[in-house]
Write a protein that holds these residues in place. Structure first.
Motif, mmCIF file in Angstrom:
data_model
loop_
_atom_site.group_PDB
_atom_site.id
_atom_site.type_symbol
_atom_site.label_atom_id
_atom_site.label_comp_id
_atom_site.label_asym_id
_atom_site.label_seq_id
_atom_site.Cartn_x
_atom_site.Cartn_y
_atom_site.Cartn_z
ATOM 1 N N LEU A 288 0.704 -1.475 -0.114
ATOM 2 C CA LEU A 288 0.561 0.183 0.075
ATOM 3 C C LEU A 288 0.794 0.900 -0.247
ATOM 4 O O LEU A 288 0.722 1.845 -0.766
ATOM 5 C CB LEU A 288 -1.245 0.011 1.456
ATOM 6 N N ALA A 289 1.948 1.301 1.036
ATOM 7 C CA ALA A 289 2.995 2.813 0.811
ATOM 8 C C ALA A 289 2.841 2.832 -0.536
ATOM 9 O O ALA A 289 3.579 3.670 -1.274
ATOM 10 C CB ALA A 289 3.933 2.070 2.125
ATOM 11 N N GLN A 290 3.625 1.483 -1.134
ATOM 12 C CA GLN A 290 4.396 2.200 -2.467
ATOM 13 C C GLN A 290 3.585 2.208 -3.427
ATOM 14 O O GLN A 290 3.997 3.178 -4.209
ATOM 15 C CB GLN A 290 5.380 0.496 -2.883
ATOM 16 N N THR A 291 2.390 1.862 -2.819
ATOM 17 C CA THR A 291 1.091 2.173 -4.371
ATOM 18 C C THR A 291 1.085 4.070 -3.811
ATOM 19 O O THR A 291 0.819 4.245 -4.905
ATOM 20 C CB THR A 291 0.144 1.688 -4.263
ATOM 21 N N LEU A 292 0.563 4.337 -2.779
ATOM 22 C CA LEU A 292 0.528 5.150 -2.752
ATOM 23 C C LEU A 292 1.648 6.043 -3.149
ATOM 24 O O LEU A 292 1.445 7.232 -3.591
ATOM 25 C CB LEU A 292 0.152 5.636 -1.421
ATOM 26 N N TYR A 293 2.335 6.349 -3.080
ATOM 27 C CA TYR A 293 4.027 6.476 -3.399
ATOM 28 C C TYR A 293 4.030 6.711 -4.527
ATOM 29 O O TYR A 293 3.987 8.133 -5.131
ATOM 30 C CB TYR A 293 5.825 6.018 -2.682
ATOM 31 N N GLN A 294 3.593 6.265 -5.941
ATOM 32 C CA GLN A 294 3.422 5.882 -6.832
ATOM 33 C C GLN A 294 1.931 6.764 -7.563
ATOM 34 O O GLN A 294 2.896 6.806 -8.830
ATOM 35 C CB GLN A 294 3.981 4.896 -7.443
ATOM 36 N N TYR A 295 1.541 6.437 -6.667
ATOM 37 C CA TYR A 295 0.137 8.091 -7.109
ATOM 38 C C TYR A 295 0.772 9.713 -6.511
ATOM 39 O O TYR A 295 -0.541 10.009 -6.863
ATOM 40 C CB TYR A 295 -1.439 7.169 -6.678
ATOM 41 N N GLY A 296 1.557 9.850 -6.054
ATOM 42 C CA GLY A 296 1.815 10.971 -5.379
ATOM 43 C C GLY A 296 0.563 11.354 -3.665
ATOM 44 O O GLY A 296 0.642 12.827 -4.196
ATOM 45 N N PHE A 297 1.075 9.829 -2.891
ATOM 46 C CA PHE A 297 -0.065 10.159 -1.950
ATOM 47 C C PHE A 297 1.859 10.108 -0.729
ATOM 48 O O PHE A 297 2.413 10.044 -0.723
ATOM 49 C CB PHE A 297 -0.836 9.367 -1.405
ATOM 50 N N TYR A 298 1.309 10.654 0.512
ATOM 51 C CA TYR A 298 1.870 10.378 1.122
ATOM 52 C C TYR A 298 1.830 8.826 1.738
ATOM 53 O O TYR A 298 0.629 8.806 1.249
ATOM 54 C CB TYR A 298 1.450 11.662 3.171
ATOM 55 N N VAL A 299 2.466 8.575 2.848
ATOM 56 C CA VAL A 299 2.145 7.424 2.947
ATOM 57 C C VAL A 299 2.473 6.999 4.723
ATOM 58 O O VAL A 299 2.374 7.847 5.453
ATOM 59 C CB VAL A 299 3.467 6.650 2.811
ATOM 60 N N PRO A 300 1.281 6.142 5.255
ATOM 61 C CA PRO A 300 0.882 5.675 6.515
ATOM 62 C C PRO A 300 1.637 5.482 7.114
ATOM 63 O O PRO A 300 2.056 3.863 7.843
ATOM 64 C CB PRO A 300 0.235 4.898 6.140
ATOM 65 N N ALA A 301 3.398 5.950 7.791
ATOM 66 C CA ALA A 301 4.219 5.806 8.497
ATOM 67 C C ALA A 301 5.042 7.011 8.641
ATOM 68 O O ALA A 301 4.968 8.361 7.909
ATOM 69 C CB ALA A 301 5.392 4.964 7.315
ATOM 70 N N ALA A 302 5.775 6.498 10.251
ATOM 71 C CA ALA A 302 6.848 8.324 10.383
ATOM 72 C C ALA A 302 7.661 8.409 9.548
ATOM 73 O O ALA A 302 7.969 9.809 9.485
ATOM 74 C CB ALA A 302 6.973 7.327 11.644
ATOM 75 N N LYS A 303 8.010 7.891 8.430
ATOM 76 C CA LYS A 303 9.218 7.861 7.530
ATOM 77 C C LYS A 303 9.383 6.804 6.195
ATOM 78 O O LYS A 303 9.439 6.566 6.902
ATOM 79 C CB LYS A 303 10.818 8.418 8.569
ATOM 80 N N ALA A 304 9.577 7.572 5.463
ATOM 81 C CA ALA A 304 9.638 6.289 4.333
ATOM 82 C C ALA A 304 10.651 7.237 3.279
ATOM 83 O O ALA A 304 11.018 7.869 2.891
ATOM 84 C CB ALA A 304 8.491 6.510 3.947
ATOM 85 N N GLU A 305 11.130 6.401 2.645
ATOM 86 C CA GLU A 305 12.567 6.560 1.654
ATOM 87 C C GLU A 305 12.052 5.617 0.825
ATOM 88 O O GLU A 305 12.528 3.834 0.899
ATOM 89 C CB GLU A 305 13.757 6.659 1.678
ATOM 90 N N ILE A 306 11.262 5.344 -0.413
ATOM 91 C CA ILE A 306 10.950 4.565 -1.414
ATOM 92 C C ILE A 306 11.786 4.815 -2.818
ATOM 93 O O ILE A 306 11.675 5.698 -3.403
ATOM 94 C CB ILE A 306 9.525 4.739 -1.805
ATOM 95 N N CYS A 307 12.028 3.556 -3.091
ATOM 96 C CA CYS A 307 12.343 3.647 -4.947
ATOM 97 C C CYS A 307 10.888 3.252 -5.307
ATOM 98 O O CYS A 307 10.156 2.049 -4.800
ATOM 99 C CB CYS A 307 13.550 2.210 -4.852
#
Length: 341
Positions: A288-307
C-alpha cells in the motif's frame, strides 16, 4: 496503469480513497484516472504541491484562501461530455451553454482567489477563460444561469419587443416562431464561437479536479499525520509503518497496531515469523505504501524513503476462483505464473 485498476488489487487502497473528502465528481474522476508514476521527478512534483499546500495552512490568511477555494470546488460539475460536444462543433443546447458558462465563471473566481491569497504554488496556472465569460455573460452579472440575451441579436431584440405589444394571437404566434428560429441561429453562432476554446475548457476542468483532489489529500494527510515519502536510489526504508485500515479496525475495538520498521533492498527479502505474527499485514502495508507513493500520496509511516518500481504484485490469502473452477491452490498458481511472466 490507472488508480482505478489498482483499487481492488491493493489492500487498503479503497479505504484510503474513500477517506478522501473530494468535493466534486471531476475531482473523483481525477483520482481514479491518476497514472502510475515511475519517474521520480513527476512523483516529486506531485508531492511538492502537497507540501506547499500544507505549509500554507500555517498562515491564517492563506488558510482562509484555501477554505474559500474548497468551498468553490463544491460547485464544480464534471462537464466532460459537454466539452466534447463543443469540440465536435455540434450546436449546443441552452443547458450545454449554461454548463460552459458556469465552469468558466468558477474557473475565473478560483483564479482570482489564488492570486488574491498568493496561493500560486498549489496548482499550475489555470487557463484564462475570461473571454468565454464575456461571450456567455454579455450583461456582466455573473449570474449562474444561461439565457439567449437580446444583446446577441438585434433581430431577436426587435421580435421580442413586438411580441410584448402585439395583441393579435395569430400574429403573436408568427412572431414567437420567428423568435425561436432566431434563437436557434444564435445558439449555432455561439457554438461556433466557443468551439475553438474547447481545449482550454477541458484543461480548466482537469486542473480544477486535480486541485480538488490535492486539497482532499492535504486534509487527510494532516488528519492522519502521514509523512512525505522521499525518493530513494537502492533501498526502500519504512519507519513506523502501519496499515491504516487495520489500524482503524483495531482502534474501534480498543486495540493498538504495532508500527513496523523495514528496509527492502533490490535483492529478494525474506520475512519469517510465527503464525499470526503479522507477516501478511506487513506485506499489505508495504504494498500500500509503495502504491500510494507512486500515485503522489503521503504514506502511513513516520518516515519513508521509497524506490519507484514498475509494478506492485501481491499474492496473499485465499485466491480460490469458483467461476473459473479453480481451487485456492490452482488460482494461486495461475496468479504466480502471471507474476513470473
Amino acid at each position: 496503469m490507472k488508480l482505478r485498476e489498482q483499487i481492488n488489487r491493493i489492500s487498503g487502497l479503497r479505504y484510503v480513497t474513500d477517506e478522501l473528502c473530494i468535493h466534486s465528481a471531476a475531482g473523483r474522476r481525477c483520482l481514479m484516472e491518476q497514472e502510475w508514476l515511475t519517474d521520480k521527478v513527476a512523483i516529486e512534483e506531485l508531492l511538492s504541491r502537497v507540501d506547499t499546500a500544507i505549509s500554507f495552512r500555517s498562515e491564517i490568511r492563506k488558510q482562509r484562501g484555501i477554505e474559500e477555494i474548497a468551498h468553490k470546488l463544491t460547485q464544480l460539475h464534471d462537464i466532460k461530455g459537454t466539452i466534447q460536444t463543443l469540440s465536435h462543433r455540434t450546436v449546443c443546447t441552452d443547458i450545454d451553454l449554461f454548463e460552459v458558462k458556469y465552469l468558466a465563471i468558477l474557473n475565473e473566481d478560483i483564479r482570482d482567489l489564488i492570486r488574491f491569497y498568493e496561493l500560486e504554488g498549489i496548482s499550475s496556472p489555470l487557463p484564462d477563460l475570461s473571454h468565454i465569460v464575456s461571450v456567455l455573460d454579455p450583461e456582466e452579472k455573473k449570474i449562474p444561469h444561461f439565457y439567449i440575451y437580446d444583446a446577441y441579436s438585434i433581430k431577436l431584440k426587435e421580435l421580442r419587443a413586438q411580441l410584448k405589444i402585439e395583441t393579435d394571437e395569430e400574429k403573436k404566434s408568427i412572431i414567437r416562431n420567428a423568435g425561436l428560429e432566431e434563437e436557434d441561429v444564435v445558439r449555432k453562432q455561439l457554438s461556433q464561437l466557443l468551439s475553438p476554446h474547447a481545449t482550454s475548457l477541458e484543461t480548466a476542468l482537469e486542473m480544477l479536479g486535480a486541485l480538488d483532489l490535492l486539497l482532499a489529500k492535504v486534509e487527510l494527510f494532516v488528519q492522519l499525520q502521514w509523512s512525505r515519502p522521499r525518493s530513494a536510489q537502492q533501498t526502500t526504508t519504512l519507519v513506523g509503518l502501519v496499515h491504516p485500515q487495520v489500524l482503524c479496525i483495531l482502534g474501534e475495538k480498543g486495540d493498538t497496531f504495532q508500527p513496523v520498521d523495514i528496509s527492502i533492498p533490490k535483492e529478494p527479502t525474506l520475512i519469517t515469523g510465527a503464525n499470526m505474527a503479522g507477516k501478511s499485514v506487513l506485506l499489505q502495508a508495504v504494498a500500500l505504501a509503495q502504491t500510494l507513493y507512486q500515485y503522489g500520496f503521503y504514506v502511513p509511516a513516520a518516515k519513508a524513503e521509497i524506490c519507484p518500481v514498475d509494478n506492485v504484485m501481491l499474492s496473499l490469502g485465499d485466491a480460490q476462483d469458483i467461476r473459473e473452477g479453480l481451487s485456492s491452490y490452482g488460482a494461486e498458481m495461475m496468479y504466480l505464473s502471471a507474476i513470473a511472466d
